[in-house]
Structures are given as structure tokens and as C-alpha cells.
Design a protein around this motif. Structure first.
Motif, mmCIF file in Angstrom:
data_model
loop_
_atom_site.group_PDB
_atom_site.id
_atom_site.type_symbol
_atom_site.label_atom_id
_atom_site.label_comp_id
_atom_site.label_asym_id
_atom_site.label_seq_id
_atom_site.Cartn_x
_atom_site.Cartn_y
_atom_site.Cartn_z
ATOM 1 N N ASN A 1 -6.758 -3.153 3.812
ATOM 2 C CA ASN A 1 -6.947 -3.072 2.366
ATOM 3 C C ASN A 1 -5.830 -3.761 1.579
ATOM 4 N N CYS A 2 -4.863 -4.328 2.258
ATOM 5 C CA CYS A 2 -3.742 -4.991 1.589
ATOM 6 C C CYS A 2 -4.133 -6.418 1.217
ATOM 7 N N SER A 3 -4.132 -6.731 -0.065
ATOM 8 C CA SER A 3 -4.540 -8.061 -0.528
ATOM 9 C C SER A 3 -3.591 -9.160 -0.035
ATOM 10 N N VAL A 4 -2.308 -8.853 0.096
ATOM 11 C CA VAL A 4 -1.336 -9.841 0.576
ATOM 12 C C VAL A 4 -1.620 -10.182 2.033
ATOM 13 N N LEU A 5 -1.893 -9.163 2.836
ATOM 14 C CA LEU A 5 -2.178 -9.392 4.253
ATOM 15 C C LEU A 5 -3.513 -10.107 4.441
ATOM 16 N N ILE A 6 -4.506 -9.765 3.641
ATOM 17 C CA ILE A 6 -5.803 -10.444 3.703
ATOM 18 C C ILE A 6 -5.620 -11.940 3.436
ATOM 19 N N LEU B 1 0.807 -1.225 0.000
ATOM 20 C CA LEU B 1 0.000 0.000 0.000
ATOM 21 C C LEU B 1 0.840 1.275 0.000
ATOM 22 N N ARG B 2 2.157 1.130 -0.007
ATOM 23 C CA ARG B 2 3.048 2.300 0.023
ATOM 24 C C ARG B 2 2.719 3.247 -1.127
ATOM 25 N N GLY B 3 2.570 4.526 -0.805
ATOM 26 C CA GLY B 3 2.299 5.538 -1.819
ATOM 27 C C GLY B 3 0.833 5.670 -2.198
ATOM 28 N N THR B 4 -0.051 4.940 -1.509
ATOM 29 C CA THR B 4 -1.482 5.032 -1.792
ATOM 30 C C THR B 4 -2.186 5.741 -0.641
ATOM 31 N N VAL B 5 -3.425 6.133 -0.883
ATOM 32 C CA VAL B 5 -4.223 6.766 0.172
ATOM 33 C C VAL B 5 -4.397 5.808 1.346
ATOM 34 N N ALA B 6 -4.666 4.529 1.052
ATOM 35 C CA ALA B 6 -4.826 3.540 2.122
ATOM 36 C C ALA B 6 -3.537 3.367 2.907
#
Length: 59
Positions: free
Chosen positions: A42-47, A29-34
Motif C-alpha cells: 500500500n506504500c505509494s513510494v514503494l509501488i 505507512l508508519r502510524g497507519t493501519v497498513a
């Protein structure tokens, strides 16, 4: 239950109704609003890592 992200240093601790995060910036998510808001859920890898850990704990 605690889950370490397989790609970065973020750790998620799952309580009864809420996720708690620690460990710094989410690489995905680096560099995104989230990412700026530290909305690591919101991180698909963490989900995926959390889902896998839950499945493994249930069996």
C-alpha cells in the motif's frame, strides 16, 4: 527481482505471483493501519520504485 525502497529500509522481492517484504518499517505507512499490518504493497513510494524497476528491466 529485488527493489530497495528509496526512502526507507524496506526491500521487496518480487516472485511470480507474490511480493515478499523485508527490512523493517515502511516510513510512508508508519502510524497507519497498513503500516501496523505490514501491508507494504500500500506504500505509494514503494509501488513507484517497483514500477520503475520493472520498466528498466523490460528495456
Amino acid at each position: 527481482m529485488q527493489v530497495q525502497c528509496p526512502k526507507c529500509k524496506v526491500i521487496v522481492a518480487i516472485g511470480k505471483a507474490k511480493w515478499f517484504f523485508d527490512g523493517g518499517e515502511c516510513r510512508e505507512l508508519r502510524g497507519t493501519v497498513a503500516g501496523d499490518a505490514k501491508e507494504y504493497e500500500n506504500c505509494s513510494v514503494l509501488i513507484e520504485a517497483v514500477s520503475t524497476a520493472r520498466k528498466n528491466a523490460a528495456t
